[in-house]
Scaffold this active site. Sequence first.
Site: not given
Length: 216
Positions: A24-26, A30, A101
């Site tokens: 959900l937040d690649i 990260n 993001t």
Amino acid sequence: FPYTTLFRSASVLGYCHALGVVHLDIKPENILFVDRSSASPLKIIDFGLANFTEKIREQAKEVKVPRAGAVGRLARMLPSVNGKHLIPWHERKKVMQKAGTPHYMAPEMIEGDYDTEADLFSIGIILCQLFTGWHPFYTPGDDEPSVRAKISADEPVRFPPEIWHPVSKEALDLTRKLLEKCPRKRLDASAALAHPWFIDPNKPSPFGNVSALSVS
């Protein structure tokens, strides 16, 4: 670094997705190397938003959203009868948790109806940046709503030839297939790893200098 970064990232995501987990937040921040060597292990971090897609679907909330498209326009044009619209202006739909993001969200994430392929769209954006230094949905000065609008637009992503000229056809093809806005047509992690750009025998080992790796 683009080759090893993306190969290892897709491998990690493939493992997670096989378990039904979506990150959900690649985003670039990260995806970390332990050191500066070509044989450095890669770490995907910040699993604070990650979850099982089945659990996210179970927790989806029903909301009222304005009807879109031709039906929505027709509904707002028709007169009301006894205070009621002939075609309801709104419809009810299940919306999954939106996370991540904004500059790296997939269209279906913004829509609130997604699966593990949403992570691959984010990988496509990162791949595009690694190859060209160009973000396909952001122009300096854009705010978050502008970026979301570009990602959500029906039009496919444009790949300006002047930007992609020095990049190989295989690399462009992989990027294009990862940035497919329809998740059903987008490559999943296993299909991405089987793409010609990744399996080119002339490329170095995606795991770096294997002989330099220690075994414990």
